[in-house]
Every structure is written in C-alpha cells, then in structure tokens.
Design a protein around this motif. Structure first.
Motif, PDB file in Angstrom:
ATOM      1  N   LYS A 249       0.966  -1.028   0.208  1.00 32.73           N
ATOM      2  CA  LYS A 249       0.027  -0.043   0.124  1.00 32.73           C
ATOM      3  C   LYS A 249       0.864   1.365   0.025  1.00 32.73           C
ATOM      4  N   LEU A 250       0.392   2.470  -0.294  1.00 37.27           N
ATOM      5  CA  LEU A 250       1.056   3.504  -0.362  1.00 37.27           C
ATOM      6  C   LEU A 250       0.966   4.352   0.847  1.00 37.27           C
ATOM      7  N   VAL A 251       2.165   4.610   1.482  1.00 32.55           N
ATOM      8  CA  VAL A 251       2.103   5.084   2.757  1.00 32.55           C
ATOM      9  C   VAL A 251       3.171   6.471   2.955  1.00 32.55           C
ATOM     10  N   GLY A 252       2.858   7.621   2.776  1.00 28.55           N
ATOM     11  CA  GLY A 252       3.595   8.745   2.805  1.00 28.55           C
ATOM     12  C   GLY A 252       4.531   8.886   1.525  1.00 28.55           C
ATOM     13  N   GLY A 253       3.663   8.514   0.538  1.00 37.19           N
ATOM     14  CA  GLY A 253       4.160   8.578  -0.956  1.00 37.19           C
ATOM     15  C   GLY A 253       5.313   7.307  -1.057  1.00 37.19           C
ATOM     16  N   GLU A 254       5.458   6.409  -0.345  1.00 37.32           N
ATOM     17  CA  GLU A 254       6.279   4.945  -0.697  1.00 37.32           C
ATOM     18  C   GLU A 254       5.385   3.860  -0.524  1.00 37.32           C
ATOM     19  N   PRO A 255       6.002   2.752  -1.039  1.00 38.85           N
ATOM     20  CA  PRO A 255       5.290   1.569  -1.133  1.00 38.85           C
ATOM     21  C   PRO A 255       5.830   0.755   0.212  1.00 38.85           C
ATOM     22  N   VAL A 256       4.536   0.178   1.000  1.00 35.45           N
ATOM     23  CA  VAL A 256       5.017  -0.343   2.064  1.00 35.45           C
ATOM     24  C   VAL A 256       4.343  -1.755   2.077  1.00 35.45           C
ATOM     25  N   ALA A 257       5.106  -2.865   2.070  1.00 36.39           N
ATOM     26  CA  ALA A 257       4.596  -4.098   2.436  1.00 36.39           C
ATOM     27  C   ALA A 257       3.401  -4.198   3.501  1.00 36.39           C
ATOM     28  N   VAL A 258       2.530  -5.118   3.283  1.00 33.02           N
ATOM     29  CA  VAL A 258       1.453  -5.351   4.105  1.00 33.02           C
ATOM     30  C   VAL A 258       1.394  -6.764   4.397  1.00 33.02           C
ATOM     31  N   LEU A 259       0.981  -7.209   5.720  1.00 38.33           N
ATOM     32  CA  LEU A 259       0.924  -8.589   6.219  1.00 38.33           C
ATOM     33  C   LEU A 259      -0.184  -9.169   5.945  1.00 38.33           C
ATOM     34  N   PRO A 260      -0.194 -10.590   5.481  1.00 42.11           N
ATOM     35  CA  PRO A 260      -1.697 -11.134   5.121  1.00 42.11           C
ATOM     36  C   PRO A 260      -2.592 -11.119   5.807  1.00 42.11           C
TER      37      PRO A 260
END
Length: 260
Positions: A249-260
């Motif tokens: 997901k996009l967080v603060g303009g950066e891609p951040v991996a999300v736990l399933p």
C-alpha cells in the motif's frame, strides 16, 4: 506485537519513532538501488549472459486468444484447480489439456513449464477480464530454496534468521547465520536485483518495493493512490506477475509491504 528476537529495547520506543527510523532506512536502500537502474538497463552493470531474455510475447498472445475463445464458447476458464490459500498471482495456472482436447490450442508453448520452459502461464482477473500473464519459475524456485533454509534454521534453533525490519512485520534475512549465500533474484519488471524478506511467521517473500518506487517516481503518487494493492501497477504494463510477493500500500508516498 513482539519481535521475537530479544530486542526488547527497540520495541519500548514509541511507534512514531520506530516507523520514522524504518522509513529512513528503507528510503535510503531504495534510492541506492534506483541509482543503478539506468546502468543495469543500459547493459553496463551485468554481463550479457545474465540479462533478462525477451519475454515470449507471441506465445502470450496465442494463449490469450485461445483462452478468450474457450471462455466465450464454453463459459468456463481452462484452469488447474487450486486451493483457496494459493496467492492470487500463483493461483490460476492454465490447463493445456482442456485447450488441446477441444482444439483451441494445437501445442503447448515452448516457454511453458509444461513443455520444458521457464514460465507458468497463469490467468489473473479471472472474474472480470481473464488475462494471461507469466510467472517466472527461476524466481519461484529460489524462494522455495530460501524457505527451506529458514525452516531448517528455525527447527534447529527455535528462532528466525532475521535482521533489520524493512517494513512493519517484515525483515531482511541473515544468510550468514544460516551458512548460505543470498540468491541472485532479478526483477522481471526492471532487471534490477531484488532481495527476499521474511515475516514473523517465517514466511518468505520477494520485496518488489524498488520496482514500485521506480513506478511512483515516474508516474507520480496520484497513479499509485488509485489502487488498493500497488502490485497491480506492475502487472498492468507487463507480461509478468510479481512472484511470491506481499501486497503493498502507499504510505507517505512510499510503497509499504502489508502482512496477509
């Protein structure tokens, strides 16, 4: 959430400080990798025999045409049945026997794993717009190998070989502690080198954050904000899918991996 590695002092920090530190580390790593993309794409970084070969576009087009006709006339998709827990970009492999039995395809593409090739041909968007994509088997196998190493380490030491926290709940891997060498994982989207990460359950993934950051820098945050899972951005403009990847997901303009 407990880190499980004895770093109690780190988790005593407030949440804002932890995320800020992680973000700075992650951004520095991504920017460093982005700096070499131009060199890698121009052929200055890797030897000729290590460059990505051209994707089998003609085979993808032929299989796509067969899938479209089969679906229009049969009302079903020729796919291999898989369990519900199979990740979305690995789930619907094409069943060539069904296509051949009804005359929609005369032969299995040489690029397909079923005919000795390097890719699984799979279908995504199966309910709305069935589309043929390629899953790179070499990357898939490297992740299976790393998963096996991590399991052996965990079984023998009751701990995970994790190092720095790359994203919340995701960590870089301590290969040295396992007596292993990090695999050479190349992105099918950009050709840049990627690395594997693991979560607190010991599950292994490929981190496509560098590819996503490159996309965001080129197209702007507005394009990335339109999708719930940033991996869709990579798939749209490519014949490939992100193998063994977490959602982003996009967080603060950066891609951040999300736990399933």
């Amino acid at each position: 959430m407990s880190s499980g590695d004895g770093n109690g002092g780190l988790w005593a920090m407030n949440t804002r400080t932890i995320l800020a530190a992680g973000r700075r580390w992650r951004t520095a790593a991504m920017m460093g990798l982005l700096a070499v993309i131009t060199l890698s794409l121009s052929g200055c970084l890797y030897p000729e025999d290590e460059k990505q070969s051209a994707p089998p576009k003609e085979a993808v087009r032929n299989v796509q045409a067969a899938i479209d006709q089969y679906f229009d006339e049969q009302g079903l998709l020729p796919i291999v049945t898989s369990s519900q827990d199979v990740p979305v970009y690995e789930k619907y492999k094409i069943d060539y026997k069904k296509l051949q039995a009804k005359g929609y395809l005369s032969y299995i593409p040489s690029a397909a794993f079923e005919n000795g090739g390097n890719y699984y041909f799979i279908i995504i968007d199966e309910e709305t717009d069935p589309t043929v994509k390629l899953m790179d088997i070499a990357t898939f196998q490297k992740l299976i190998d790393v998963q096996s190493w991590v399991k052996q380490y965990r079984d023998s030491r009751s701990a995970l070989p994790k190092k720095d926290e790359m994203y919340p709940g995701f960590y870089t891997i301590d290969y040295e502690s396992m007596g292993k060498k990090a695999p050479d994982i190349r992105s099918m989207f950009s050709g840049v080198g990627l690395h594997a990460i693991l979560d607190d359950k010991g599950n292994i993934y490929v981190d496509y954050g560098i590819d996503l950051m490159q996309y965001i820098q080129k197209n702007g945050e507005s394009a990335a904000s339109e999708v719930a899972d940033l991996r869709e951005l990579l798939v749209r403009g490519s014949d490939f899918v992100p193998v063994k990847s977490p959602a982003y997901k996009l967080v603060g303009g950066e891609p951040v991996a999300v736990l399933p």
